[in-house]
Enzyme design. Structure first.
Site, PDB file in Angstrom:
ATOM      1  N   ASP A  12       7.767   7.327   4.917  1.00  0.00           N
ATOM      2  CA  ASP A  12       6.938   6.783   3.834  1.00  0.00           C
ATOM      3  C   ASP A  12       5.540   7.402   3.825  1.00  0.00           C
ATOM      4  O   ASP A  12       4.997   7.743   4.875  1.00  0.00           O
ATOM      5  CB  ASP A  12       6.847   5.259   4.028  1.00  0.00           C
ATOM      6  CG  ASP A  12       6.417   4.545   2.762  1.00  0.00           C
ATOM      7  OD1 ASP A  12       6.346   5.199   1.701  1.00  0.00           O
ATOM      8  OD2 ASP A  12       6.150   3.335   2.836  1.00  0.00           O
ATOM      9  N   GLY A  15       3.592  10.196  -1.293  1.00  0.00           N
ATOM     10  CA  GLY A  15       2.796  10.115  -2.524  1.00  0.00           C
ATOM     11  C   GLY A  15       1.321   9.922  -2.211  1.00  0.00           C
ATOM     12  O   GLY A  15       0.454  10.627  -2.758  1.00  0.00           O
ATOM     13  N   ARG A  16       1.026   8.998  -1.286  1.00  0.00           N
ATOM     14  CA  ARG A  16      -0.389   8.740  -0.933  1.00  0.00           C
ATOM     15  C   ARG A  16      -1.034   9.967  -0.299  1.00  0.00           C
ATOM     16  O   ARG A  16      -2.175  10.302  -0.579  1.00  0.00           O
ATOM     17  CB  ARG A  16      -0.481   7.539   0.036  1.00  0.00           C
ATOM     18  CG  ARG A  16      -0.523   6.208  -0.700  1.00  0.00           C
ATOM     19  CD  ARG A  16      -0.237   5.068   0.225  1.00  0.00           C
ATOM     20  NE  ARG A  16       1.186   5.003   0.545  1.00  0.00           N
ATOM     21  CZ  ARG A  16       1.693   4.287   1.544  1.00  0.00           C
ATOM     22  NH1 ARG A  16       0.889   3.597   2.329  1.00  0.00           N
ATOM     23  NH2 ARG A  16       2.987   4.253   1.746  1.00  0.00           N
ATOM     24  N   ARG A  25       2.158  13.672  -6.714  1.00  0.00           N
ATOM     25  CA  ARG A  25       2.967  13.034  -5.662  1.00  0.00           C
ATOM     26  C   ARG A  25       4.081  13.960  -5.156  1.00  0.00           C
ATOM     27  O   ARG A  25       4.422  13.959  -3.975  1.00  0.00           O
ATOM     28  CB  ARG A  25       3.617  11.761  -6.224  1.00  0.00           C
ATOM     29  CG  ARG A  25       2.630  10.678  -6.614  1.00  0.00           C
ATOM     30  CD  ARG A  25       3.359   9.537  -7.315  1.00  0.00           C
ATOM     31  NE  ARG A  25       4.515   9.109  -6.562  1.00  0.00           N
ATOM     32  CZ  ARG A  25       4.474   8.324  -5.493  1.00  0.00           C
ATOM     33  NH1 ARG A  25       3.315   7.852  -5.083  1.00  0.00           N
ATOM     34  NH2 ARG A  25       5.558   7.990  -4.861  1.00  0.00           N
ATOM     35  N   HIS A  29       6.203  15.242  -1.442  1.00  0.00           N
ATOM     36  CA  HIS A  29       7.633  15.293  -1.087  1.00  0.00           C
ATOM     37  C   HIS A  29       8.002  16.671  -0.532  1.00  0.00           C
ATOM     38  O   HIS A  29       8.836  16.787   0.354  1.00  0.00           O
ATOM     39  CB  HIS A  29       8.502  14.968  -2.305  1.00  0.00           C
ATOM     40  CG  HIS A  29       8.303  13.573  -2.821  1.00  0.00           C
ATOM     41  ND1 HIS A  29       8.218  12.483  -1.993  1.00  0.00           N
ATOM     42  CD2 HIS A  29       8.152  13.084  -4.085  1.00  0.00           C
ATOM     43  CE1 HIS A  29       8.042  11.390  -2.716  1.00  0.00           C
ATOM     44  NE2 HIS A  29       7.992  11.728  -3.992  1.00  0.00           N
ATOM     45  N   SER A  57      16.142   5.781  -2.012  1.00  0.00           N
ATOM     46  CA  SER A  57      16.757   4.447  -2.059  1.00  0.00           C
ATOM     47  C   SER A  57      17.320   4.159  -3.450  1.00  0.00           C
ATOM     48  O   SER A  57      16.986   4.856  -4.417  1.00  0.00           O
ATOM     49  CB  SER A  57      15.714   3.379  -1.710  1.00  0.00           C
ATOM     50  OG  SER A  57      14.784   3.263  -2.769  1.00  0.00           O
ATOM     51  N   THR A  58      18.128   3.100  -3.549  1.00  0.00           N
ATOM     52  CA  THR A  58      18.668   2.724  -4.870  1.00  0.00           C
ATOM     53  C   THR A  58      17.506   2.379  -5.815  1.00  0.00           C
ATOM     54  O   THR A  58      17.585   2.620  -7.013  1.00  0.00           O
ATOM     55  CB  THR A  58      19.633   1.513  -4.754  1.00  0.00           C
ATOM     56  OG1 THR A  58      19.056   0.545  -3.884  1.00  0.00           O
ATOM     57  CG2 THR A  58      20.977   1.902  -4.209  1.00  0.00           C
ATOM     58  N   TRP A  61      15.517   5.214  -8.000  1.00  0.00           N
ATOM     59  CA  TRP A  61      15.962   5.684  -9.325  1.00  0.00           C
ATOM     60  C   TRP A  61      15.010   5.205 -10.413  1.00  0.00           C
ATOM     61  O   TRP A  61      14.998   5.744 -11.515  1.00  0.00           O
ATOM     62  CB  TRP A  61      17.377   5.180  -9.636  1.00  0.00           C
ATOM     63  CG  TRP A  61      18.451   5.835  -8.813  1.00  0.00           C
ATOM     64  CD1 TRP A  61      19.248   5.223  -7.887  1.00  0.00           C
ATOM     65  CD2 TRP A  61      18.857   7.203  -8.829  1.00  0.00           C
ATOM     66  NE1 TRP A  61      20.110   6.128  -7.319  1.00  0.00           N
ATOM     67  CE2 TRP A  61      19.899   7.360  -7.888  1.00  0.00           C
ATOM     68  CE3 TRP A  61      18.444   8.342  -9.543  1.00  0.00           C
ATOM     69  CZ2 TRP A  61      20.520   8.580  -7.640  1.00  0.00           C
ATOM     70  CZ3 TRP A  61      19.071   9.552  -9.298  1.00  0.00           C
ATOM     71  CH2 TRP A  61      20.096   9.662  -8.363  1.00  0.00           C
ATOM     72  N   ARG A  63      11.805   5.370 -10.351  1.00  0.00           N
ATOM     73  CA  ARG A  63      10.563   6.165 -10.386  1.00  0.00           C
ATOM     74  C   ARG A  63      10.569   7.052 -11.639  1.00  0.00           C
ATOM     75  O   ARG A  63      11.620   7.254 -12.254  1.00  0.00           O
ATOM     76  CB  ARG A  63      10.464   7.038  -9.140  1.00  0.00           C
ATOM     77  CG  ARG A  63      10.214   6.196  -7.915  1.00  0.00           C
ATOM     78  CD  ARG A  63       9.817   7.022  -6.733  1.00  0.00           C
ATOM     79  NE  ARG A  63       9.483   6.134  -5.634  1.00  0.00           N
ATOM     80  CZ  ARG A  63       8.783   6.469  -4.580  1.00  0.00           C
ATOM     81  NH1 ARG A  63       8.323   7.688  -4.460  1.00  0.00           N
ATOM     82  NH2 ARG A  63       8.517   5.597  -3.637  1.00  0.00           N
ATOM     83  N   LEU A 123      23.813  16.806  17.223  1.00  0.00           N
ATOM     84  CA  LEU A 123      23.203  15.694  16.473  1.00  0.00           C
ATOM     85  C   LEU A 123      24.022  15.337  15.226  1.00  0.00           C
ATOM     86  O   LEU A 123      24.444  16.211  14.474  1.00  0.00           O
ATOM     87  CB  LEU A 123      21.778  16.105  16.051  1.00  0.00           C
ATOM     88  CG  LEU A 123      21.030  15.126  15.143  1.00  0.00           C
ATOM     89  CD1 LEU A 123      20.622  13.860  15.906  1.00  0.00           C
ATOM     90  CD2 LEU A 123      19.780  15.780  14.549  1.00  0.00           C
ATOM     91  N   ARG A 180       8.893   3.521  10.887  1.00  0.00           N
ATOM     92  CA  ARG A 180       8.397   3.593   9.512  1.00  0.00           C
ATOM     93  C   ARG A 180       6.964   4.103   9.537  1.00  0.00           C
ATOM     94  O   ARG A 180       6.122   3.557  10.255  1.00  0.00           O
ATOM     95  CB  ARG A 180       8.451   2.237   8.799  1.00  0.00           C
ATOM     96  CG  ARG A 180       7.995   2.386   7.336  1.00  0.00           C
ATOM     97  CD  ARG A 180       8.268   1.176   6.491  1.00  0.00           C
ATOM     98  NE  ARG A 180       7.992   1.488   5.092  1.00  0.00           N
ATOM     99  CZ  ARG A 180       8.548   0.914   4.040  1.00  0.00           C
ATOM    100  NH1 ARG A 180       9.431  -0.035   4.223  1.00  0.00           N
ATOM    101  NH2 ARG A 180       8.230   1.272   2.812  1.00  0.00           N
TER     102      ARG A 180
HETATM  103  C1  FPP Z   1       8.419   7.865   0.501  1.00  0.00           C
HETATM  104  O1  FPP Z   1       7.152   8.296   0.102  1.00  0.00           O
HETATM  105  C2  FPP Z   1       9.350   8.956   0.473  1.00  0.00           C
HETATM  106  C3  FPP Z   1      10.388   9.082  -0.395  1.00  0.00           C
HETATM  107  C4  FPP Z   1      10.715   8.111  -1.451  1.00  0.00           C
HETATM  108  C5  FPP Z   1      11.262  10.230  -0.347  1.00  0.00           C
HETATM  109  C6  FPP Z   1      11.463  10.821   1.014  1.00  0.00           C
HETATM  110  C7  FPP Z   1      11.896  12.177   0.775  1.00  0.00           C
HETATM  111  C8  FPP Z   1      11.500  13.264   1.454  1.00  0.00           C
HETATM  112  C9  FPP Z   1      10.670  13.266   2.664  1.00  0.00           C
HETATM  113  C10 FPP Z   1      11.934  14.563   0.953  1.00  0.00           C
HETATM  114  C11 FPP Z   1      13.404  14.794   1.012  1.00  0.00           C
HETATM  115  C12 FPP Z   1      13.918  14.676   2.383  1.00  0.00           C
HETATM  116  C13 FPP Z   1      14.743  15.523   2.986  1.00  0.00           C
HETATM  117  C14 FPP Z   1      15.115  15.172   4.364  1.00  0.00           C
HETATM  118  C15 FPP Z   1      15.270  16.741   2.380  1.00  0.00           C
HETATM  119  P1  FPP Z   1       6.519   7.629  -1.173  1.00  0.00           P
HETATM  120  O2  FPP Z   1       6.694   8.574  -2.311  1.00  0.00           O
HETATM  121  O3  FPP Z   1       7.055   6.266  -1.384  1.00  0.00           O
HETATM  122  O4  FPP Z   1       5.014   7.587  -0.752  1.00  0.00           O
HETATM  123  P2  FPP Z   1       3.946   6.496  -1.171  1.00  0.00           P
HETATM  124  O5  FPP Z   1       4.411   5.187  -0.559  1.00  0.00           O
HETATM  125  O6  FPP Z   1       2.705   7.013  -0.538  1.00  0.00           O
HETATM  126  O7  FPP Z   1       3.904   6.467  -2.657  1.00  0.00           O
END
Ligand code: FPP
Length: 243
Positions: A12, A15-16, A25, A29, A57-58, A61, A63, A123, A180
């Site tokens: 997590d 985006g921040r 954002r 990623h 996550s479900t 979608w 976003r 792994l 987390r």
């Molecule tokens: C949460 O950050 C992260 C996600 C919703 C996506 C996680 C995906 C990746 C790290 C990239 C894809 C992964 C792999 C392994 C190929 P957020 O966007 O919710 O951040 P925020 O809480 O700061 O808005």
């Protein structure tokens, strides 16, 4: 040091992290994916047997379409570029989640990576993708009900092991450690059944800033935890308990 057999990570803060840098954002990623790659290799080298990453996550979608679409592109590109390396590192790849909602080309790439790494014995790397624990449990209940309806199973025979083996995570063992990042302290519909006795490790570090040393800190904290699974430890002196 006691190593967890299964680490699950809620990555997590992408985006921040990007917004703090004045960037979109999606930039977060992209950086988050590079971090995931490093952490996957680090876990593999340390001899961790199972690693589950909450990639989408479900709820994700909902976003903005552009962000969802970029996340799908990132996943496809990651798998296309990385599958050879996964094989070299003897990493077996799989996915849990509702792939029927994932774009066809992404689902095909996922299928190819699963197939290409299926013989790897190191792994076990699992991406939770289009995953939600409530949906997973609902599906499990539905499949058990169908077996009862078909006369394969009686209601009395439904026990924890029947539920366990009906979940998408089966036969991966439950996570010993759930990490987390970004300061949030909740499970967000991730592995709710499987987390019954997991140790939680929360850190304020945003996922794009997470490094192998942060992973080591989490592993160190885990090895210092006393896991009793609801029982008392052999050394507990019950007679000392106040009346
Ligand atoms: C949460 O950050 C992260 C996600 C919703 C996506 C996680 C995906 C990746 C790290 C990239 C894809 C992964 C792999 C392994 C190929 P957020 O966007 O919710 O951040 P925020 O809480 O700061 O808005």
């Amino acid at each position: 040091m006691t190593l967890p057999k299964h680490i699950a990570i809620i990555m997590d803060g992408n985006g921040r992290w990007a917004q703090l840098k004045g960037r979109p954002r999606t930039f977060g990623h992209v950086k988050g994916t590079r971090v995931a790659k490093k952490i996957i290799t680090a876990c593999s080298k340390k001899g961790i047997k199972n690693l589950t990453l909450y990639a989408f996550s479900t709820e994700n979608w909902f976003r903005p379409q552009a962000e969802v679409s970029l996340l799908m592109t990132i996943l496809r590109r990651y798998l296309k570029r990385e599958t050879e390396n996964l094989i070299k590192e003897n990493i077996r790849f799989s996915v849990i989640g509702d792939l029927s909602r994932v774009p066809k080309d992404v689902a095909e790439t996922i299928g190819k990576s699963i197939e290409a790494t299926s013989k790897c014995t190191g792994l076990n790397l699992v991406f939770a993708l289009s995953y939600g624990s409530r949906q997973e449990i609902t599906e499990a209940v539905r499949s058990i009900a169908a077996r009862v309806e078909a006369g394969e199973l009686s209601a009395d025979e439904i026990d924890e092991s029947v539920i366990n083996s009906s979940l998408s995570t089966y036969p991966t063992p439950d996570p010993d450690l759930i990490i987390r990042t970004s300061g949030e302290q909740r499970l967000s519909n991730f592995l709710m059944w499987q987390a019954a006795y997991s140790e939680f490790y929360f850190t304020d570090i945003l996922w794009p800033n997470f490094t192998e040393s942060h992973l080591d800190e989490a592993l160190h904290a885990f090895s210092g935890r006393q896991r009793r699974f609801g029982k008392v430890s052999a050394n507990d002196n019950l007679e000392k308990f106040p009346n």
